[in-house]
Design an enzyme around this catalytic site. Structure first.
Site, mmCIF file in Angstrom:
data_model
loop_
_atom_site.group_PDB
_atom_site.id
_atom_site.type_symbol
_atom_site.label_atom_id
_atom_site.label_comp_id
_atom_site.label_asym_id
_atom_site.label_seq_id
_atom_site.Cartn_x
_atom_site.Cartn_y
_atom_site.Cartn_z
ATOM 1 C CB THR A 147 -0.826 0.267 1.181
ATOM 2 O OG1 THR A 147 -0.101 -0.527 1.761
ATOM 3 C CG2 THR A 147 -1.902 -1.117 1.112
ATOM 4 N N GLY A 153 -5.107 0.803 8.906
ATOM 5 C CA GLY A 153 -3.953 1.510 9.327
ATOM 6 C C GLY A 153 -3.028 1.932 9.083
ATOM 7 C CD GLU A 190 -10.677 -2.211 3.450
ATOM 8 O OE1 GLU A 190 -11.350 -3.397 3.179
ATOM 9 O OE2 GLU A 190 -10.284 -1.760 4.232
#
Lengths: 674, 322
Positions: free
Chosen positions: A452, A493, A640
């Protein structure tokens, strides 16, 4: 920012779990059940054990001692019962991976007593039940107002059922582990995992060790999409195998094995009913979901939860029903809940707009809630309408003729569609430390970078807090020996780790040498607001009238997700999610063989994900939000939301192009032929 | 993976001498090595034939001789192929990915195995992999499988795109073997499953493909069109290789081959016969397609291939009318 580890990755210097060297290493390969339900009658490992190079065979013939058998997917070799096709029933450990695999496939003789199995999700299954909660801890059902009355007084109603198939996460790097038992009995596990701290705790618990005797190392992870969010059997198998043979043991699951033992997105059958008055205002919303879990572990996806957030309506209901089948346990796959749930809700909203003769953007604007509909909480910020308006402007929505099936270019019908996106903005407690070493700042936190850019964005957050150039900041992550951190999941995160990094850096600035932080109290005091990111997705499609092939020449996503901390990394997250959403719309489907209970198309030649050639003009932009109720960075998670709504936008565009409403994903050529 | 020996042959004679029961010839390995990992192919020995002197594309009379070891990407990029046999270049480029095409050879492409999911997973029965064990695809998932020429023993399809174009071009496959040299016409190399689905082709044990010879390009316009679920790197749901020669609105000649529909590239001879001498109109194209599809025997989950093939034939022929 460019990825701080980008050079290491493109030059092959970045090490992944399977690539760590070890003296005298051995290799494990799993034997999997060829039946979907039944019992192991006998296990004959003699031929395998007689094979040169084979060191050990693990199986339920000699169950290894475990500390916990609570998670049946991790409690390897404890029972003769078989719960699904592909379940791990034995393993061969050998001096080479090829020897282990050959012996596992051909030299371990296992006889089974098969029993009838059920692997197909149906709405009339006698085993349907109401789980106590849905992932992770949402109420299973909600109901407000009088739904029957709301539907009865509606001028327009929609009652439609939408389905999604079994889908698999398919990260590029297979799940892999290497276990090394130290002389003092400590375990070091190199693992491909989305969170070293939780992985360490789970492994320790399963093996019956105190957590401090286990260390998980995972600095680089080649994607997870949720499938590495929790400990997988490969880690336990590596540890058990290494204990059995007294040598370090490596295991890398094959692509085919990943389909069976690393989780997947449950298939869903979703009935959505909408009622609206003559002006288009919703009078009722219901969203009833049927989904599956395995017989050995409950996982209930929170598929209908976005419907609790999206639109105002005086009467509303959401339900989840589960059936336990002879299948592997489903788990998280990018935006569990929102991705399949918003496919249904946003398809239904499009159907309602058409039935009511209202533009689909205006319908959504009309039903914008003042507060979170079911909780009544104020939104910390909500800019769905701004996303829809900005998207409409950029996409050229104003001139759209809503009439379906009338735009023919050559042999292609063209159309456009829109759908909304949403994803919760949460955070979890984490710890971090910041220190000055050799004149540079060193930040330590057991965060995970699964591709990511987490390492990079944390570098940027620390540099900004410290007022330092990013080149002078080094961020150490991916190791359970570092300060405990939450996992890379739920788009939490950056919000979780960033909060801890900011606090640690602030502490360092105060005392000049070192700072530590624990955000447990901060996070516990988060309340009073509904926190969600929102977005609007626009798709243009072309449908070949002779072949039913769908192509997507244009995708636009407009998102409102607090402050986007890094333009380059943020765009990658958004368009990566949208690309996965395109795959969900048009091609992703795991085929289940009802006779054997097996997943059939379990490789990347047969399970299709979008290729570069499928992704044409794709763009993601965002609306800057100032939201003081989130975290020190003012950011909402963006890992997401990009996949949420894409499939509905594409399906809505396919309807606009062809006049055909496809309610069963994926939208493949056979469904549009004829 | 089962232990096996590996050796590299220097010429055809050397390759044939190294061949024993249990030997397989190794080309680019893009399919065979996968199958070995999966436990589907279990050779005792591999004889690498990629270094044999068959890696050139040369003029052969008015035609072309393509060496068996020519890499797929080199074939597709060859200037003569692109100029005179563009349909072949298109077919090759529509298969696999750039990386796979860089490895895969011409002979290996022809001899690749079916991608039937049951064949590729040793936990299932499969008559092709284990004769007389049964065919779970017939009552199971056959959505990607055959609608023409299948048997009660096997409904597999041949996955190659290149072979479909070669079948339409009347290619000739040069073979050498223990019994000497011979030429096998395309179509004709691949067989229908009948009662022996374990045999994909008419080649005998130890026979080695050395070249594919193309006759001069047929008159008229040609095209290869492949329908698939995604825009690249997917096997055909249905594909068509078509050559159409039209003069004064009448079809002088026509070649049609279909991919993704049978155990072999399917030359649509009934359609061709209907078309020769017929007017080049949509109605005639439709009638020809229906004539061919009258012999299709679709199964419940692949019935879509019949209208898909019909539409594809008609559409492709229409686009080839000058």
């Amino acid at each position: 920012m460019n990825r701080v580890e980008g050079r290491d990755k493109v030059t092959g210097r970045a090490r992944y779990a399977y690539e760590y060297p070890a003296e005298d290493v051995a290799y494990a390969y799993a034997v999997q059940s060829p039946i979907a339900h039944g019992r192991i009658r006998s296990i004959d490992a003699s031929e395998a054990l007689a094979t040169p190079g084979v060191l050990a065979v693990l199986s339920s013939a000699d169950p290894p001692a475990l500390g916990s058998r609570d998670d049946a997917e991790l409690a390897l070799f404890q029972t003769h019962e078989v719960a699904y096709h592909g379940q791990i029933v034995a393993a061969v450990v050998a001096t080479t991976s090829e020897t282990a695999r050959e012996a596992a496939q051909y030299a371990v003789r296992i006889e089974y007593d098969a029993e009838p199995h059920h692997v197909r999700l149906r709405t009339d299954h006698c085993g349907l039940y109401r789980p106590d909660k849905v992932n992770p801890a949402f109420p299973t059902d909600t109901e407000q107002g009088d739904v029957a009355a709301g539907l009865a007084r509606a001028a327009v109603t929609i009652d439609a059922t939408y389905t999604t198939p079994t889908e698999h996460n398919n990260p590029m790097e297979p799940h892999a582990s290497m276990a090394v038992w130290e002389e003092n009995g400590d375990l070091t596990l190199f693992d491909s995992i989305q969170g070293a701290s939780d992985d360490r705790d789970t492994i320790a618990s399963v093996l019956g060790l105190p957590p401090e005797r286990v260390r998980v190392i995972s600095p680089h992870v080649g994607g997870g999409f949720g499938s590495k969010g929790t400990t997988r059997p490969n880690a336990i198998l590596a540890a058990l195998a290494a204990r059995a043979v007294g040598r370090p043991v490596k295991i890398a699951l094959t692509r085919q094995q990943m389909f069976d033992v690393t989780g997947y997105r449950t298939p869903t059958i979703q009935r959505v009913r909408l009622g609206a008055d003559a002006a288009g205002r919703l009078t009722a919303i219901t969203h009833d979901v049927v989904e599956q879990s395995s017989t050995i572990k409950e996982f209930a996806e929170q598929t209908a939860t976005p419907t609790r957030v999206m639109y105002a309506a005086p009467a509303r209901r959401t339900t989840h029903r589960l059936v336990r089948l002879h299948v592997p346990t489903p788990a998280w796959m990018r935006a569990p809940g929102e991705a399949p749930g918003m496919w249904a809700l946003e398809s239904a909203m499009d159907e309602l707009a058409i039935a009511a003769g209202i533009d689909p953007i205006e319908l959504r604007v009309l039903n914008e809630p003042a507060v979170e509909p079911e909780s009544g909480l104020p939104f910390s910020s909500r800019n769905l309408v701004a996303c829809l308006r900005e998207g409409a402007r950029r996409f050229g929505w104003a001139n759209r003729d809503p009439e379906p099936g009338i735009r023919l270019e050559g042999r292609w019908l063209t159309g456009t569609g829109v759908a909304a996106s949403t994803y919760p903005a949460r955070r979890r407690p984490s710890r971090a430390s910041a220190a000055v070493e050799d004149g540079d700042f060193v930040i330590r936190i057991a965060a995970a970078d699964i591709g990511t850019g987490a390492r990079t964005v944390l570098t940027g957050i620390a540099a900004q807090t410290l007022g330092s150039p990013a080149e002078r900041v080094r961020v150490e992550i991916g190791d359970s020996a570092l300060p405990r951190a939450s996992l890379a999941g739920g788009s939490m995160g950056t919000a979780s780790w960033g909060s801890a990094v900011v606090r640690a850096c602030e502490a360092l600035l105060k005392n000049g040498a070192e700072g530590t932080a624990d955000t447990t109290e901060d996070v516990e005091s988060d309340s009073g607001f509904a926190r969600h990111a929102f977005g609007a997705q626009f798709a243009e499609v072309r449908v070949d009238i002779d072949t039913g092939e769908v192509r997507v020449p244009r995708l636009l996503g407009v998102f409102a997700a607090g402050r986007v901390l890094d333009e380059k990394l943020g765009r990658s997250q958004f368009i990566g999610g949208m690309t996965m959403g395109l795959g969900m719309a048009l091609m992703e489907e795991t085929v289940v063989d009802e006779r054997s209970g097996a997943f059939l198309n379990h490789d990347l030649a047969q399970y299709h994900i979008a290729t570069c050639a499928d992704v044409r003009d794709i763009e993601a932009v965002w609306i800057e939000e100032e939201d003081p109720h989130l975290n020190p960075m003012g950011a909402k998670g963006i890992g997401e939301i990009g996949i949420v709504g894409t499939a509905a936008a594409i399906a809505n565009a396919v309807y606009h192009a062809t006049g055909r409403r496809i309610r069963d994903l994926p939208i493949t050529p056979p469904k549009l032929l004829g | 993976m089962r232990p096996f020996s590996y050796s590299r042959a220097t010429d055809a004679r050397d390759a044939l001498e190294r061949f024993q029961p249990g030997t397989m010839y190794l080309g680019g390995g893009t399919n065979l090595v996968d199958l070995m990992r999966l436990g589907v192919a279990r050779p005792d020995s591999l004889v690498d034939v990629t270094r044999l002197p068959y890696d050139t594309v040369e003029a052969a009379g008015d035609g072309l001789r393509i060496g068996a070891a020519v890499r797929n990407s080199d074939l597709a990029m060859h200037p003569v192929v692109r100029e005179r046999y563009p349909m072949l270049a298109r077919a090759v480029l529509s298969g696999a990915s750039g990386q796979v095409r860089n490895m895969a050879t011409v002979a290996g492409n022809l001899l690749q195995r079916t991608r039937c999911p049951y064949f590729q997973d040793i936990s299932h029965p499969c008559n092709k992999r284990r004769p007389a064990s049964g065919c779970p695809a017939i009552d199971g998932d056959h959505s990607g499988l055959a609608v023409f020429g299948h048997s009660e023993h096997c409904v597999a399809t041949h996955p190659s795109d290149m072979a479909v174009a070669l079948a339409a071009l009347d290619a000739r496959v040069h073979v050498t073997g223990p019994a000497g040299d011979r030429v096998v016409p395309m179509p004709g190399l691949h067989r229908l499953p009948d009662g022996e689905p374990e045999r994909d082709t008419v080649l005998a044990a130890g026979e080695l493909i050395t070249a594919v010879e193309l006759p001069p390009p047929p008159a008229g316009a040609s095209h290869y069109r492949k329908v698939r679920e995604r825009a690249s790197f997917a096997f055909a749901l249905v594909s068509v290789a078509a050559v159409l020669d039209v003069a004064d609105g009448v079809v002088r000649d026509c070649r049609l081959a279909l991919g993704g529909v049978a155990h072999a590239p399917w030359r649509a001879e009934l359609a061709e016969a209907e078309l020769r001498g017929a007017p080049a109109t949509q109605e005639d194209f439709s009638r020809a397609a229906e004539a061919e599809l009258s012999r299709a025997r679709p199964l419940p989950r692949n019935a879509y291939k019949v209208p898909l093939a019909r539409n594809l034939i008609v559409r492709t022929l229409q686009e080839l009318v000058p």
